[in-house]
Design a protein around this motif. Structure first.
Motif, PDB file in Angstrom:
ATOM      1  N   GLN A   1     182.411   1.763  42.596  1.00 18.64           N
ATOM      2  CA  GLN A   1     182.262   1.935  43.789  1.00 18.64           C
ATOM      3  C   GLN A   1     181.116   0.591  44.164  1.00 18.64           C
ATOM      4  OE1 GLN A   1     181.748   5.916  45.543  1.00 18.64           O
ATOM      5  NE2 GLN A   1     179.507   5.831  44.527  1.00 18.64           N
ATOM      6  N   PHE A   2     181.238   0.407  45.776  1.00 24.45           N
ATOM      7  CA  PHE A   2     180.450  -0.419  45.779  1.00 24.45           C
ATOM      8  C   PHE A   2     179.786   0.015  47.491  1.00 24.45           C
ATOM      9  CE2 PHE A   2     180.356  -4.073  49.572  1.00 24.45           C
ATOM     10  CZ  PHE A   2     178.612  -4.645  49.152  1.00 24.45           C
ATOM     11  N   VAL A   3     178.494   0.079  47.922  1.00 20.61           N
ATOM     12  CA  VAL A   3     178.103   0.390  48.989  1.00 20.61           C
ATOM     13  C   VAL A   3     177.024  -0.648  49.437  1.00 20.61           C
ATOM     14  CG1 VAL A   3     175.677   2.241  49.582  1.00 20.61           C
ATOM     15  CG2 VAL A   3     177.506   2.891  47.576  1.00 20.61           C
ATOM     16  N   GLN A   4     177.783  -1.280  50.760  1.00 19.20           N
ATOM     17  CA  GLN A   4     177.094  -1.919  51.466  1.00 19.20           C
ATOM     18  C   GLN A   4     175.863  -1.712  52.590  1.00 19.20           C
ATOM     19  OE1 GLN A   4     180.022  -4.665  53.267  1.00 19.20           O
ATOM     20  NE2 GLN A   4     178.519  -6.457  54.371  1.00 19.20           N
ATOM     21  N   VAL A   5     175.293  -2.508  52.514  1.00 20.97           N
ATOM     22  CA  VAL A   5     174.238  -1.908  53.010  1.00 20.97           C
ATOM     23  C   VAL A   5     173.353  -2.504  53.976  1.00 20.97           C
ATOM     24  CG1 VAL A   5     172.854  -0.309  51.524  1.00 20.97           C
ATOM     25  CG2 VAL A   5     171.850  -2.508  51.731  1.00 20.97           C
ATOM     26  N   ALA A   6     172.405  -2.266  55.396  1.00 32.11           N
ATOM     27  CA  ALA A   6     171.919  -3.821  56.574  1.00 32.11           C
ATOM     28  C   ALA A   6     171.686  -4.622  55.378  1.00 32.11           C
ATOM     29  CB  ALA A   6     171.305  -2.813  57.472  1.00 32.11           C
ATOM     30  N   ALA A   7     171.654  -5.900  56.358  1.00 32.65           N
ATOM     31  CA  ALA A   7     170.394  -6.893  55.443  1.00 32.65           C
ATOM     32  C   ALA A   7     169.220  -6.704  56.102  1.00 32.65           C
ATOM     33  CB  ALA A   7     171.422  -8.336  56.402  1.00 32.65           C
ATOM     34  N   GLY A   8     168.446  -6.960  55.072  1.00 34.41           N
ATOM     35  CA  GLY A   8     166.971  -6.826  55.392  1.00 34.41           C
ATOM     36  C   GLY A   8     166.114  -6.776  54.091  1.00 34.41           C
ATOM     37  N   CYS A   9     165.114  -6.939  53.852  1.00 30.86           N
ATOM     38  CA  CYS A   9     164.223  -6.917  52.701  1.00 30.86           C
ATOM     39  C   CYS A   9     163.938  -5.247  52.469  1.00 30.86           C
ATOM     40  CB  CYS A   9     162.716  -7.766  53.426  1.00 30.86           C
ATOM     41  SG  CYS A   9     161.394  -7.361  52.047  1.00 30.86           S
ATOM     42  N   ASP A  10     164.367  -6.004  50.777  1.00 30.01           N
ATOM     43  CA  ASP A  10     164.328  -4.318  50.619  1.00 30.01           C
ATOM     44  C   ASP A  10     165.879  -3.056  50.711  1.00 30.01           C
ATOM     45  OD1 ASP A  10     162.617  -5.538  47.939  1.00 30.01           O
ATOM     46  OD2 ASP A  10     160.662  -4.517  49.479  1.00 30.01           O
ATOM     47  N   VAL A  11     166.172  -3.825  51.729  1.00 31.43           N
ATOM     48  CA  VAL A  11     167.571  -2.293  52.334  1.00 31.43           C
ATOM     49  C   VAL A  11     167.662  -1.873  51.197  1.00 31.43           C
ATOM     50  CG1 VAL A  11     169.253  -1.410  54.044  1.00 31.43           C
ATOM     51  CG2 VAL A  11     167.500  -3.200  54.240  1.00 31.43           C
ATOM     52  N   ALA A  12     168.733  -2.506  50.317  1.00 32.13           N
ATOM     53  CA  ALA A  12     169.129  -2.541  49.103  1.00 32.13           C
ATOM     54  C   ALA A  12     168.648  -1.889  47.754  1.00 32.13           C
ATOM     55  CB  ALA A  12     170.032  -3.522  48.601  1.00 32.13           C
ATOM     56  N   ASP A  13     167.622  -2.055  48.307  1.00 29.12           N
ATOM     57  CA  ASP A  13     166.889  -1.473  46.802  1.00 29.12           C
ATOM     58  C   ASP A  13     165.775   0.265  47.286  1.00 29.12           C
ATOM     59  OD1 ASP A  13     166.614  -3.941  46.020  1.00 29.12           O
ATOM     60  OD2 ASP A  13     164.052  -4.350  45.862  1.00 29.12           O
ATOM     61  N   ASN A  14     166.287  -0.207  48.710  1.00 27.72           N
ATOM     62  CA  ASN A  14     165.706   1.311  48.931  1.00 27.72           C
ATOM     63  C   ASN A  14     166.661   2.379  49.311  1.00 27.72           C
ATOM     64  OD1 ASN A  14     163.161   0.533  49.271  1.00 27.72           O
ATOM     65  ND2 ASN A  14     162.974  -0.362  51.796  1.00 27.72           N
ATOM     66  N   GLU A  15     168.029   1.807  49.011  1.00 30.21           N
ATOM     67  CA  GLU A  15     168.792   3.337  48.544  1.00 30.21           C
ATOM     68  C   GLU A  15     169.501   3.312  47.506  1.00 30.21           C
ATOM     69  OE1 GLU A  15     172.145   5.211  50.542  1.00 30.21           O
ATOM     70  OE2 GLU A  15     170.351   3.988  51.069  1.00 30.21           O
ATOM     71  N   ILE A  16     169.606   2.397  46.525  1.00 35.58           N
ATOM     72  CA  ILE A  16     169.049   3.197  45.230  1.00 35.58           C
ATOM     73  C   ILE A  16     168.583   4.004  44.857  1.00 35.58           C
ATOM     74  CG2 ILE A  16     169.041   1.647  43.148  1.00 35.58           C
ATOM     75  CD1 ILE A  16     170.545  -0.500  44.110  1.00 35.58           C
ATOM     76  N   VAL A  17     166.987   3.685  45.062  1.00 33.44           N
ATOM     77  CA  VAL A  17     165.979   4.610  45.124  1.00 33.44           C
ATOM     78  C   VAL A  17     166.274   6.193  45.540  1.00 33.44           C
ATOM     79  CG1 VAL A  17     163.648   5.328  45.595  1.00 33.44           C
ATOM     80  CG2 VAL A  17     164.435   3.065  44.242  1.00 33.44           C
ATOM     81  N   LYS A  18     166.864   5.717  47.092  1.00 34.36           N
ATOM     82  CA  LYS A  18     167.263   7.030  46.886  1.00 34.36           C
ATOM     83  C   LYS A  18     168.504   7.696  46.552  1.00 34.36           C
ATOM     84  CE  LYS A  18     169.781   7.446  51.320  1.00 34.36           C
ATOM     85  NZ  LYS A  18     169.766   6.793  52.631  1.00 34.36           N
ATOM     86  N   ARG A  19     169.433   7.498  45.913  1.00 34.01           N
ATOM     87  CA  ARG A  19     170.194   8.120  45.616  1.00 34.01           C
ATOM     88  C   ARG A  19     170.060   8.000  43.917  1.00 34.01           C
ATOM     89  NH1 ARG A  19     175.875   5.904  47.909  1.00 34.01           N
ATOM     90  NH2 ARG A  19     175.103   5.700  49.957  1.00 34.01           N
ATOM     91  N   LEU A  20     169.494   6.887  43.699  1.00 33.53           N
ATOM     92  CA  LEU A  20     169.177   7.723  41.704  1.00 33.53           C
ATOM     93  C   LEU A  20     168.366   9.030  41.789  1.00 33.53           C
ATOM     94  CD1 LEU A  20     166.308   6.988  39.864  1.00 33.53           C
ATOM     95  CD2 LEU A  20     166.721   5.044  41.644  1.00 33.53           C
ATOM     96  N   THR A  21     168.826   9.579  40.456  1.00 34.51           N
ATOM     97  CA  THR A  21     168.719  10.451  40.089  1.00 34.51           C
ATOM     98  C   THR A  21     167.640  10.457  38.462  1.00 34.51           C
ATOM     99  OG1 THR A  21     170.254  11.446  38.879  1.00 34.51           O
ATOM    100  CG2 THR A  21     169.731  12.168  40.899  1.00 34.51           C
ATOM    101  N   SER A  22     167.061  11.571  38.061  1.00 33.38           N
ATOM    102  CA  SER A  22     166.429  10.821  36.382  1.00 33.38           C
ATOM    103  C   SER A  22     166.944  10.668  35.836  1.00 33.38           C
ATOM    104  CB  SER A  22     165.517  11.995  36.122  1.00 33.38           C
ATOM    105  OG  SER A  22     165.278  11.987  34.942  1.00 33.38           O
ATOM    106  N   GLY A  23     167.323  10.187  34.351  1.00 31.51           N
ATOM    107  CA  GLY A  23     168.488   9.972  33.614  1.00 31.51           C
ATOM    108  C   GLY A  23     169.228   8.190  34.081  1.00 31.51           C
ATOM    109  N   ASP A  24     169.607   7.630  35.280  1.00 33.25           N
ATOM    110  CA  ASP A  24     170.501   7.565  35.995  1.00 33.25           C
ATOM    111  C   ASP A  24     169.843   5.957  35.192  1.00 33.25           C
ATOM    112  OD1 ASP A  24     172.225   9.296  36.975  1.00 33.25           O
ATOM    113  OD2 ASP A  24     171.658   8.300  39.148  1.00 33.25           O
ATOM    114  N   LEU A  25     170.767   4.998  35.324  1.00 32.03           N
ATOM    115  CA  LEU A  25     170.617   3.540  35.164  1.00 32.03           C
ATOM    116  C   LEU A  25     170.607   2.450  35.675  1.00 32.03           C
ATOM    117  CD1 LEU A  25     169.335   1.810  32.430  1.00 32.03           C
ATOM    118  CD2 LEU A  25     172.329   1.593  32.288  1.00 32.03           C
ATOM    119  N   VAL A  26     169.382   1.863  36.452  1.00 32.76           N
ATOM    120  CA  VAL A  26     169.778   0.616  37.225  1.00 32.76           C
ATOM    121  C   VAL A  26     169.329  -0.527  36.510  1.00 32.76           C
ATOM    122  CG1 VAL A  26     168.341  -0.389  39.619  1.00 32.76           C
ATOM    123  CG2 VAL A  26     168.476   2.124  38.982  1.00 32.76           C
TER     124      VAL A  26
END
Length: 151
Positions: free
Chosen positions: A46-71
């Motif tokens: 799947q694909f998640v598009q986030v708003a443009a901006g510094c670290d927006v994609a990074d913040n979305e990944i951190v918000k959604r991931l759980t322990s044991g996931d792979l980034v």
């Protein structure tokens, strides 16, 4: 385990390896970027598009991931957050970021940032080589095999 990709700067050949791995393993692969991406039609991808901006994609990944996931990321500050949350971070050259090596990587990154801000041309990273792609594929396979054994 879910696989998250910091997809804005992820090389296409690495995405292709990840697409094949998701299909092979059935693990959920999510690409996060601030611009549209073409992805294969698959229940595992799947694909998640986030708003443009510094670290927006990074913040979305951190918000959604759980322990044991792979980034998958070459972004060292993102990798540090991932490791702090108990997840795994692998860069597109196949290097696994760990609690043992992330501080050193952050220090080098910050030093290079300081040089660049003082007008020193540090150059960019070298081009991704076939050896880098192979290292990534091998280390990804090791991580996925290890996960499969535990599951």
């Amino acid at each position: 385990m879910k696989i998250w990709v910091d997809a804005d700067a992820c090389p296409g050949v690495i995405k292709d390896i990840l697409f094949r791995a998701a299909e092979r393993t059935g693990l959920q692969l999510t690409l996060v970027a601030n611009h549209p991406l073409r992805i294969p039609r698959s229940a595992a991808i799947q694909f998640v598009q986030v708003a443009a901006g510094c670290d927006v994609a990074d913040n979305e990944i951190v918000k959604r991931l759980t322990s044991g996931d792979l980034v998958i990321t070459a972004d060292i500050p993102l990798a540090a957050e991932v490791v702090a949350k108990g997840a795994l971070a692998l860069n597109p050259r196949g290097e696994l970021y760990t609690a043992e090596n992330i501080r050193e990587r952050l220090n080098v990154r910050d030093f290079m940032d300081t040089l660049r801000s003082n007008g020193i041309d540090t150059g960019g990273p070298p081009a991704l080589t076939p050896r880098d792609r192979q290292s990534f594929a091998n280390n990804l396979d090791k991580l996925l095999t290890s996960y499969a054994r535990k599951a």
